[in-house]
Design an enzyme around this catalytic site. Structure first.
Site, PDB file in Angstrom:
ATOM      1  N   CYS A  81       0.831  -1.219   0.000  1.00  0.00           N
ATOM      2  CA  CYS A  81       0.000   0.000   0.000  1.00  0.00           C
ATOM      3  C   CYS A  81       0.857   1.257   0.000  1.00  0.00           C
ATOM      4  O   CYS A  81       1.462   1.602   1.023  1.00  0.00           O
ATOM      5  CB  CYS A  81      -0.908  -0.026   1.234  1.00  0.00           C
ATOM      6  SG  CYS A  81      -1.905   1.453   1.429  1.00  0.00           S
ATOM      7  N   CYS A 103      -0.450   4.060   2.300  1.00  0.00           N
ATOM      8  CA  CYS A 103      -0.146   3.855   3.731  1.00  0.00           C
ATOM      9  C   CYS A 103       1.339   4.054   4.023  1.00  0.00           C
ATOM     10  O   CYS A 103       1.697   4.723   4.985  1.00  0.00           O
ATOM     11  CB  CYS A 103      -0.511   2.436   4.179  1.00  0.00           C
ATOM     12  SG  CYS A 103      -1.963   1.717   3.418  1.00  0.00           S
ATOM     13  N   ASP A 104       2.207   3.450   3.225  1.00  0.00           N
ATOM     14  CA  ASP A 104       3.624   3.341   3.602  1.00  0.00           C
ATOM     15  C   ASP A 104       4.564   4.195   2.757  1.00  0.00           C
ATOM     16  O   ASP A 104       5.749   4.308   3.095  1.00  0.00           O
ATOM     17  CB  ASP A 104       4.077   1.869   3.493  1.00  0.00           C
ATOM     18  CG  ASP A 104       3.300   0.967   4.444  1.00  0.00           C
ATOM     19  OD1 ASP A 104       2.942   1.459   5.529  1.00  0.00           O
ATOM     20  OD2 ASP A 104       3.054  -0.198   4.108  1.00  0.00           O
TER      21      ASP A 104
END
Ligand code: NAP
Length: 304
Positions: free
Chosen positions: A130, A133-134
């Site tokens: 992701c 997200c990251d």
């Protein structure tokens, strides 16, 4: 008979539970695992409003604490089958049968894994599924994106604004992604495509907090392997929804088709979060889906 049984205790299921209880519905959440969905295995969440930085597990603990406080009841149960007619649904689980007027399916999806050496070992330590997200953890770094679909190219574009260099490794010589995404990616100076190539191994440092250092790539045409130094590996080879047990209209890949009220093709059955067809799979969208699904279930139950 319950008014509502929610299947799944990730962000979508918990949010649905909180809203349902506040609507006065007699509600039960069925959970397969105590670990709540993909978010619990996410190291840090930095895009959920109100929490500038929080561990995925910690955020889920807060969600659960909130749900318990408003009186959401949770039981263990892996779903075996669902029998459905307009006024009553019977859910068979490995822990017995439950009768309910409505169901919200919030069982999520899991990213498809490659199953190669190093993938599991370095998950959350350089291996991610992701970019939203990251991605920010890879500012100024070199990363590799695996896959040639819309998700891979969308996230390669996101990552190209953060990382210094993004290599996109695809197993064929043509991308599956839509032309517009391809055109955008091809025009980026810091995205380089490596075609006809698969990832064979992810290698990192051995210490406890060790992270990804390099990958081993294999050209499927020549059979040659080579090593490439990278700090991160983003894998996008499709995701797998957990929807086998429910008989409603789905896409070929198994995602549940809903309208904007989260209604499925079967009256009284709703879907929320990553298991449904949706343009964005994030905690914030899952909790929103859960709230809408609970409102729809409430409307159905109130109609009598
Ligand atoms: P996808 O379309 O199924 O693409 C998966 C990619 O991974 C394909 O390029 C596939 O290669 C590759 N792949 C699969 N298994 C592999 C393996 N074992 N090793 C190496 N590569 C492998 O999945 P997705 O990109 O997640 O998209 C899912 C759906 O969401 C699609 O319908 C997509 O259109 C939609 N979506 C849309 C948008 C958007 O509109 N902006 C954004 C994201 C997703 P092959 O091409 O060789 O099969």
């Amino acid at each position: 008979m319950y008014d509502l049984v929610i299947i799944g205790n990730g962000p979508a299921g918990i949010s649905a539970g909180i809203y349902a209880v506040r609507y006065g519905l007699d509600t039960l959440v069925l959970e397969k695992d105590v670990i709540s969905g993909q978010i619990a295995s996410t190291e840090i969440v930095e895009n959920y409003p109100g929490f500038s930085s929080i561990g995925g597990m910690e955020l889920m603990d807060k969600f659960k604490e909130h749900a318990e406080k408003v009186g959401v009841i949770t039981k263990d149960g892996e779903i075996l089958s669902i029998k459905s007619d307009v006024n009553k649904k019977i859910i068979s689980t490995d822990e017995g049968e439950f009768e309910t007027k409505t169901i919200i399916v919030a069982t999520g999806a899991n990213p498809r894994h490659l199953g190669i050496p190093g993938e599991k070992e370095f998950a959350g330590r350089g291996v991610s599924y992701c970019a939203t997200c990251d991605g920010p953890f890879f500012r100024g770094k070199n990363i590799v994106v695996i896959g040639g679909g819309d998700t891979a190219i969308t996230d390669a574009l996101i990552l190209s604004k953060i990382a210094s260099k993004v290599y996109v490794v695809h197993r064929r010589d043509k991308l599956r992604a839509s032309q517009i995404l391809q055109d955008r990616a091809f025009s980026k100076d810091n995205i380089e495509f490596i075609f006809d190539t698969v990832l064979e191994e992810i290698v990192g440092s051995d210490d406890v907090n060790g992270s990804v250092k390099k990958v081993v790539l294999k050209n499927v045409k020549s059979g040659d392997s080579k090593e490439m130094a990278v700090d991160g590996v983003f894998i996008y080879v499709g995701i797998v929804p957990n929807t086998d047990f429910v008989n409603v209209d789905k896409t070929e890949a198994g995602f549940i088709i809903t309208n904007d009220k989260m209604e499925t093709s079967v009256e009284g059955i709703y879907a929320a979060g990553d298991c449904r067809v949706t343009p964005l799979r994030q905690v914030v969208t899952a909790v929103s889906d859960g709230a809408i699904a609970a409102a729809s279930a409430h409307e159905f139950v109130s109609r009598g």
